[in-house]
Scaffold this active site. Sequence first.
Site, PDB file in Angstrom:
ATOM      1  N   GLY A  15       8.430  -0.671  -5.701  1.00  0.00           N
ATOM      2  CA  GLY A  15       8.912  -1.614  -4.681  1.00  0.00           C
ATOM      3  C   GLY A  15       9.185  -0.909  -3.367  1.00  0.00           C
ATOM      4  O   GLY A  15       8.693   0.191  -3.119  1.00  0.00           O
ATOM      5  N   LEU A  53       8.054  -1.724  -0.501  1.00  0.00           N
ATOM      6  CA  LEU A  53       6.664  -1.514  -0.103  1.00  0.00           C
ATOM      7  C   LEU A  53       6.535  -1.181   1.385  1.00  0.00           C
ATOM      8  O   LEU A  53       7.170  -1.798   2.228  1.00  0.00           O
ATOM      9  CB  LEU A  53       5.844  -2.772  -0.416  1.00  0.00           C
ATOM     10  CG  LEU A  53       5.848  -3.197  -1.888  1.00  0.00           C
ATOM     11  CD1 LEU A  53       4.976  -4.438  -2.084  1.00  0.00           C
ATOM     12  CD2 LEU A  53       5.392  -2.081  -2.807  1.00  0.00           C
ATOM     13  N   GLY A  82       1.756   2.468   3.076  1.00  0.00           N
ATOM     14  CA  GLY A  82       1.068   3.280   2.062  1.00  0.00           C
ATOM     15  C   GLY A  82       0.749   2.442   0.834  1.00  0.00           C
ATOM     16  O   GLY A  82      -0.359   2.504   0.283  1.00  0.00           O
ATOM     17  N   HIS A  83       1.724   1.632   0.398  1.00  0.00           N
ATOM     18  CA  HIS A  83       1.479   0.754  -0.761  1.00  0.00           C
ATOM     19  C   HIS A  83       0.446  -0.317  -0.419  1.00  0.00           C
ATOM     20  O   HIS A  83      -0.375  -0.689  -1.251  1.00  0.00           O
ATOM     21  CB  HIS A  83       2.773   0.042  -1.178  1.00  0.00           C
ATOM     22  CG  HIS A  83       3.867   0.951  -1.637  1.00  0.00           C
ATOM     23  ND1 HIS A  83       5.046   1.124  -0.940  1.00  0.00           N
ATOM     24  CD2 HIS A  83       3.966   1.741  -2.721  1.00  0.00           C
ATOM     25  CE1 HIS A  83       5.826   1.967  -1.589  1.00  0.00           C
ATOM     26  NE2 HIS A  83       5.189   2.364  -2.669  1.00  0.00           N
ATOM     27  N   GLY A 112      -1.572   6.456  -5.263  1.00  0.00           N
ATOM     28  CA  GLY A 112      -1.703   7.154  -3.983  1.00  0.00           C
ATOM     29  C   GLY A 112      -1.833   8.657  -4.174  1.00  0.00           C
ATOM     30  O   GLY A 112      -1.216   9.236  -5.065  1.00  0.00           O
ATOM     31  N   GLU A 113      -2.616   9.266  -3.308  1.00  0.00           N
ATOM     32  CA  GLU A 113      -2.737  10.735  -3.343  1.00  0.00           C
ATOM     33  C   GLU A 113      -1.489  11.421  -2.798  1.00  0.00           C
ATOM     34  O   GLU A 113      -1.341  12.627  -2.910  1.00  0.00           O
ATOM     35  CB  GLU A 113      -3.964  11.175  -2.536  1.00  0.00           C
ATOM     36  CG  GLU A 113      -5.258  10.834  -3.228  1.00  0.00           C
ATOM     37  CD  GLU A 113      -6.484  11.285  -2.460  1.00  0.00           C
ATOM     38  OE1 GLU A 113      -6.359  12.041  -1.473  1.00  0.00           O
ATOM     39  OE2 GLU A 113      -7.584  10.852  -2.853  1.00  0.00           O
ATOM     40  N   LYS A 114      -0.601  10.665  -2.193  1.00  0.00           N
ATOM     41  CA  LYS A 114       0.669  11.232  -1.722  1.00  0.00           C
ATOM     42  C   LYS A 114       1.373  11.945  -2.888  1.00  0.00           C
ATOM     43  O   LYS A 114       1.912  13.032  -2.742  1.00  0.00           O
ATOM     44  CB  LYS A 114       1.527  10.100  -1.140  1.00  0.00           C
ATOM     45  CG  LYS A 114       3.010  10.349  -1.085  1.00  0.00           C
ATOM     46  CD  LYS A 114       3.364  11.149   0.119  1.00  0.00           C
ATOM     47  CE  LYS A 114       4.833  11.397   0.332  1.00  0.00           C
ATOM     48  NZ  LYS A 114       5.736  11.176  -0.745  1.00  0.00           N
ATOM     49  N   ASP A 115       1.377  11.282  -4.061  1.00  0.00           N
ATOM     50  CA  ASP A 115       1.912  11.899  -5.279  1.00  0.00           C
ATOM     51  C   ASP A 115       0.713  12.462  -6.040  1.00  0.00           C
ATOM     52  O   ASP A 115       0.295  11.922  -7.061  1.00  0.00           O
ATOM     53  CB  ASP A 115       2.657  10.860  -6.108  1.00  0.00           C
ATOM     54  CG  ASP A 115       3.861  10.332  -5.371  1.00  0.00           C
ATOM     55  OD1 ASP A 115       4.870  11.033  -5.313  1.00  0.00           O
ATOM     56  OD2 ASP A 115       3.771   9.221  -4.814  1.00  0.00           O
ATOM     57  N   GLN A 138       1.073  13.497  -9.674  1.00  0.00           N
ATOM     58  CA  GLN A 138       1.241  12.276 -10.488  1.00  0.00           C
ATOM     59  C   GLN A 138      -0.121  11.624 -10.766  1.00  0.00           C
ATOM     60  O   GLN A 138      -0.389  11.155 -11.868  1.00  0.00           O
ATOM     61  CB  GLN A 138       2.162  11.300  -9.759  1.00  0.00           C
ATOM     62  CG  GLN A 138       2.199   9.914 -10.371  1.00  0.00           C
ATOM     63  CD  GLN A 138       3.190   9.010  -9.676  1.00  0.00           C
ATOM     64  OE1 GLN A 138       4.371   9.075  -9.963  1.00  0.00           O
ATOM     65  NE2 GLN A 138       2.723   8.162  -8.778  1.00  0.00           N
TER      66      GLN A 138
HETATM   67  O1  PAF Z   1       4.640   6.456  -7.626  1.00  0.00           O
HETATM   68  C1  PAF Z   1       5.465   5.601  -8.011  1.00  0.00           C
HETATM   69  O2  PAF Z   1       5.888   4.726  -7.261  1.00  0.00           O
HETATM   70  C2  PAF Z   1       5.986   5.680  -9.443  1.00  0.00           C
HETATM   71  O3  PAF Z   1       6.098   6.987  -9.873  1.00  0.00           O
HETATM   72  C3  PAF Z   1       5.153   4.831 -10.424  1.00  0.00           C
HETATM   73  C4  PAF Z   1       3.734   5.350 -10.537  1.00  0.00           C
HETATM   74  C5  PAF Z   1       5.135   3.384  -9.974  1.00  0.00           C
HETATM   75  C6  PAF Z   1       5.786   4.895 -11.815  1.00  0.00           C
HETATM   76  O4  PAF Z   1       7.092   4.419 -11.794  1.00  0.00           O
END
Ligand code: PAF
Length: 283
Positions: A32, A34, A37-38, A148-151, A154
Site C-alpha cells: 500500500g 502507493l 513506483g507502484h 520492482g527492481e528497487k528491491d 527481493q
Molecule cells: O516490496 C514490497 O512491497 C513487499 O515486500 C511485498 C513484495 C509486497 C511483500 O510484502
Amino acid sequence: MTTLVRDIATLRQHVARWRGENSSVALVPTMGALHEGHLALIDIAKANAERVVVSAFVNPMQFAPNEDFRQYPRSLESDISAVEARGGHILFAPNTGEIYGEGFATRIEVGGAGEGLEANERPGFFVGVATVVAKLLLQCAPDSAVFGEKDFQQLLVVRQLVRDLDIPVRILSCPVVRDEFGLALSSRNAYLSKEQTEVARRLNVVLRETGEEISAGERIAEVLARGKSRLLQEGFDKVGYLELRDGENFDAVKTLASGGGQARLLAAVRLGSVRLIDNMPVR
Ligand code: PAF
C-alpha cells in the site's frame, strides 16, 4: 471501476469468473501507500494481462520487532483512487487475520539470493517476504506478478521461490522509478526531513559514479571502498553495504568478466532512523 476486496474467498470468486471469460490475470503485490513506483508496476501488469489485482498488505512477518511496522504509512482511500485511475480491477486489502489465521505456523526460507546483504541487515525479512508472496500467489493464482527492481534482491528471492516451489507464474520486473533528482521512490521517503531528503538524493549519484568507475576498469574492491567513504562524506550516517553482485545468480562479482549476467551495484544506507536502499546495473 476498482473493487475493494477484503477476503481470500471473494478474491478467488472474481479470479474464477475472469478465468471463465478466458481473461489473463496479473498480480501486483504491494504494502500500500502507493506512489508512482507502484503505478509503474500496475502499467506493466496491464500491458501483460486483461485483469489486474493490486494487493495492499503491510506484512507483519517481514518486519523485525525494532522496525517500522506500526509507523509504516497506510492510505487505503488514496490507494483505491490510485489503482482506479491506473485501471486496476481489484485492490485486495486483507487484514492480518485473513492472511495469518489462528494457528498459522509456516515459514518459507529461500536460500541462494535470499542470503547476504538485506538478509544480514534484516534477519527474517526474506522469510516474511517469501511466505507472504507465496500465499498471495496461491490466493490469486495469477498468470504473472510484477515486482520492482528497487528491491532487487527481493526480486531475485521471488524468482528463486517460484522456481523452487514450481509456482506457475511469470515474474515480471520494473526498473527503479526515480524522482527528478534521481532519488528512488519509496514509501519510506515520507519519513525523511527536508535536510535528509537533500542527502538522500546523493545516493543515486554516488551509485552511478561508482558504477562508472567500475565500468572504466578500476579495481572493484578499491572503488567500493572509496564509494563507502564517499557516502559517509555526503552525510549518510551509516553504510550497511555497497556491493557488486551478479544480476542473475547474485554471486559477489570480483571482476566484471566474472559475472555471468549483468552486474548490479547495490547499496543500503542509514539517515538517522531511516534506512534507504538503491541499486543500479553496471555495464
Ligand atoms: O516490496 C514490497 O512491497 C513487499 O515486500 C511485498 C513484495 C509486497 C511483500 O510484502
